[in-house]
Design an enzyme around this catalytic site. Structure first.
Site, short mmCIF file in Angstrom:
data_model
loop_
_atom_site.label_atom_id
_atom_site.label_comp_id
_atom_site.label_asym_id
_atom_site.label_seq_id
_atom_site.Cartn_x
_atom_site.Cartn_y
_atom_site.Cartn_z
N ARG A 283 0.83 -1.20 0.00
CA ARG A 283 0.00 0.00 0.00
C ARG A 283 0.88 1.26 0.00
O ARG A 283 2.01 1.25 0.44
CB ARG A 283 -0.91 0.01 1.23
CG ARG A 283 -2.03 -1.02 1.18
CD ARG A 283 -2.91 -0.95 2.42
NE ARG A 283 -2.20 -1.35 3.63
CZ ARG A 283 -1.65 -0.53 4.52
NH1 ARG A 283 -1.75 0.78 4.34
NH2 ARG A 283 -1.03 -0.98 5.58
N LYS B 220 -9.08 -1.44 0.51
CA LYS B 220 -8.89 -0.54 1.63
C LYS B 220 -9.54 0.82 1.41
O LYS B 220 -9.93 1.49 2.37
CB LYS B 220 -7.39 -0.38 1.92
CG LYS B 220 -6.74 -1.64 2.47
CD LYS B 220 -7.47 -2.20 3.68
CE LYS B 220 -6.77 -3.41 4.27
NZ LYS B 220 -7.55 -4.07 5.35
N HIS C 283 -10.78 -3.48 12.07
CA HIS C 283 -9.78 -4.12 11.21
C HIS C 283 -9.44 -5.44 11.88
O HIS C 283 -8.48 -5.56 12.64
CB HIS C 283 -8.54 -3.23 11.08
CG HIS C 283 -7.57 -3.68 10.05
ND1 HIS C 283 -6.22 -3.48 10.15
CD2 HIS C 283 -7.75 -4.35 8.88
CE1 HIS C 283 -5.61 -3.98 9.10
NE2 HIS C 283 -6.52 -4.52 8.32
N SER D 32 -2.05 -4.97 9.16
CA SER D 32 -1.82 -5.89 8.05
C SER D 32 -0.56 -6.71 8.28
O SER D 32 0.46 -6.18 8.73
CB SER D 32 -1.70 -5.11 6.74
OG SER D 32 -2.89 -4.42 6.45
N LYS E 55 -3.65 -12.12 11.29
CA LYS E 55 -5.09 -12.28 11.42
C LYS E 55 -5.61 -13.46 10.60
O LYS E 55 -6.28 -14.35 11.12
CB LYS E 55 -5.82 -11.00 11.00
CG LYS E 55 -5.52 -9.78 11.84
CD LYS E 55 -6.46 -8.62 11.51
CE LYS E 55 -6.42 -8.19 10.06
NZ LYS E 55 -5.10 -7.67 9.65
N THR E 56 -5.30 -13.44 9.30
CA THR E 56 -5.83 -14.49 8.42
C THR E 56 -5.29 -15.85 8.79
O THR E 56 -6.03 -16.85 8.82
CB THR E 56 -5.46 -14.17 6.95
OG1 THR E 56 -5.96 -12.87 6.63
CG2 THR E 56 -6.07 -15.19 6.01
N ASP F 31 -10.62 -10.03 7.64
CA ASP F 31 -9.96 -8.72 7.64
C ASP F 31 -10.82 -7.54 8.07
O ASP F 31 -10.35 -6.68 8.78
CB ASP F 31 -9.40 -8.45 6.24
CG ASP F 31 -8.40 -7.32 6.21
OD1 ASP F 31 -7.62 -7.19 7.16
OD2 ASP F 31 -8.40 -6.55 5.23
N ARG G 37 0.49 -11.97 -1.92
CA ARG G 37 -0.90 -11.97 -1.48
C ARG G 37 -1.76 -12.91 -2.33
O ARG G 37 -1.56 -13.03 -3.54
CB ARG G 37 -1.48 -10.56 -1.56
CG ARG G 37 -0.90 -9.59 -0.54
CD ARG G 37 -1.46 -9.85 0.83
NE ARG G 37 -0.89 -8.96 1.84
CZ ARG G 37 -1.39 -8.81 3.06
NH1 ARG G 37 -2.47 -9.51 3.42
NH2 ARG G 37 -0.82 -8.03 3.93
#
Length: 532
Positions: free
Chosen positions: A58, A196, A215, A233, A237-238, A252, A316
């Site tokens: 990003r 995003k 988030h 990020s 999390k995932t 997410d 990703r």
């Protein structure tokens, strides 16, 4: 004004000839378009492998919000991640973008919905230069039953901005116009900018409806108990929410309403560097026919080599929720029973897990202490940079952080949600021995973190009980099955206690300096990280 799909199509005929604007193509059709146009190549499993060029993360410095006078202007937390742009400059750029669109041989367009809650969804017309960007929208968003939209996005990665002419930071820009309900993505191939930007819009709108945007990843066990994991990020999390034995709600972006939790998306955006089938079977199995792989390298057999980070560590994968076997359908659930803050601590000071009271939860949520991992943002190396990112996602939350923290505190006051903070970072020192003269530490292994998460979700931690640490004002479990009791006190991992206390004092001071920018109740301010 809300327009139907046919009205929008007629509008687009003015800028793109009817045969050139592909409207509402299916996922297989978009995949075929991407291949035939040379936008990517297929892996052996049938995933579309694409390269996002020099921007492999990003670009927060290239994000702008149109600054209209009045209420909208006052509602924005203007900062380095919420940069103002004059309406005239945006309107000129939008016209340039439409002219650029008219010159393209073809483009792709569709109406998509963000938000799985019936009352809190957002319909948006997304027009893209690339077929695979439209395919990403298909994977991550919902096709609404009623094809109407009141927001519009133009995503044109081939458009080159001129900083002097266009009043932007570089050759690319993401610009959001809340009053005009328009989003402009220029010069951006990296697909997270699409998701995003929409998340940022939801984070602006939902608090006005009494909904707290988070988030966070979310899952549910067989008894209906809901857990949410908040984190910046690439902090896990995932990976951690996708373990077998629980049903995935989302990985997410979520909203927390009076009705419970709901996913803002309809797919997953997983970080894939170094994943293996043994350690992340759910993610690994989802990367199959039709999935999108950004910046992955294929071996000579056509298999993605997730250990090859020649392009970037920020590899990703995008895939729809339908690729997950164990998932909640539809992705909505009741009130969360557990919140887990994932803090990637580069100082080696924080314990592997601590329980937070309501005031502490608001303090650490506002602080958002963690690390920017790898190159999930441009201008970051494949390393770990300590950061305070309020709400565990400051670049995506346009309103003052205190608004979201107040909502969180109120949600916790009216619920029985328990909050924990899990350190996915370092123990016994820091990532680099040259950093501040501290000893070289070791990162908590994934299996240890998973053991802790399992103990939280099973209720084992509450049964074991907690006690206060001797040196910092945090509570840790008395014991966790499968974890060495000495590991629960972070000081034990350091070569000497003096070095640990020095590092702890430094971190406490960093927390205080960062938190000085917030105006909150003394109850919350006093709940911060303190030496004992």
């Amino acid at each position: 004004m809300t327009m139907t799909a046919s009205q929008l199509a007629a509008k687009h005929e003015k800028t793109v000839s009817a045969h050139a604007c592909h409207i509402n193509l299916t996922a297989p059709e978009l995949l075929q378009q991407a291949i035939s146009r040379g936008e990517g190549e297929l892996s052996k499993q049938g995933s579309l492998v694409v390269n996002t060029g020099p921007r492999t993360g990003r670009s927060p410095q290239d994000r702008f919000i149109v600054c209209h006078p009045g209420e909208a202007q006052q509602a924005i937390d203007w900062s380095e991640v919420n940069r103002p742009m004059e309406p005239l400059y945006f309107d000129n750029l939008w016209l340039q973008a439409e002219d650029y669109l008219q010159q393209l041989p073809e483009s792709y367009s569709g109406i998509w919905r963000s938000g799985q809650h019936t009352q809190h969804g957002l319909n948006i017309r997304i027009t893209t230069e690339l077929a695979w960007h439209q395919l990403l929208a298909d994977h991550l968003l919902v096709r609404p039953e009623i094809e109407q939209s009141n927001w519009e996005m133009l995503c044109l990665p081939g458009f080159v901005c001129d900083p002097m002419r266009d009043h932007v930071h570089s050759d690319a820009a993401t610009i959001i116009d809340f009053s005009g309900r328009r989003i402009l993505l220029l010069g951006m191939h990296y697909a997270a900018e699409i998701k995003k930007a929409i998340f940022t819009v939801q984070n602006y709108l939902l608090p006005m409806k009494g909904v707290l945007p988070l988030h966070a990843a979310a899952s549910q066990d067989k008894d209906g108990k809901v857990a949410m994991m908040l984190g910046l990020s690439a902090t896990g999390k995932t990976c951690l929410i996708s373990d077998d034995g629980r049903d995935l709600i989302g990985d997410d972006e979520h909203g927390w309403s009076d009705d419970g939790v709901f996913n803002l998306e309809n797919g997953c955006y997983a970080r894939c560097a170094f994943i293996t089938e043994e350690e992340q079977p759910v993610i690994f199995d989802a990367i199959k026919q039709g999935a999108i792989l950004e910046n992955a390298v294929l071996d000579h057999h056509g298999e993605p080599d997730f250990t090859n980070i020649r392009i970037t560590e920020n590899i990703r994968a995008t895939y729809p929720l339908s690729a997950i076997r164990n998932r909640v359908k539809p992705p909505v659930a009741g009130q969360p029973d557990v919140l887990i803050f994932l803090s990637c601590d580069c100082s080696g000071v924080l314990p592997p897990v601590t329980r937070l009271n309501k005031a502490q939860a608001a303090y650490y949520y506002l602080s958002g202490y963690t690390a920017t991992v790898g190159d999930s943002e441009i201008n970051h190396n494949n390393g770990y940079t300590p950061t305070f990112s309020s709400c565990f996602g400051a670049p995506f939350f346009p309103r003052p952080a205190g608004i979201y923290a107040e909502q969180l505190f109120n949600k916790l006051e009216s619920s029985e949600t328990t909050v924990y903070m899990v350190n996915t970072g370092w123990k016994g020192g820091v990532p680099s021995a040259s950093h501040g003269g501290n000893p070289l530490g070791k990162r908590y292994c994934l299996q240890q973190t998973r053991t802790i998460i399992t103990a939280i979700l099973s209720g084992e931690l509450e049964q074991q009980g907690f006690h206060s640490l001797d040196h910092i004002d945090l509570q840790v479990p008395v014991a966790i099955e499968g974890i060495d009791p000495l590991d629960l006190d972070p000081a034990n991992a350091w070569p000497d206690k003096v070095s640990y206390l020095r590092a702890a004092e430094n971190l406490c001071q960093e927390f205080k300096v960062n938190f000085s920018r917030f105006e909150v109740a003394h109850q919350i301010e006093d709940a911060g990280l303190n030496m004992i």
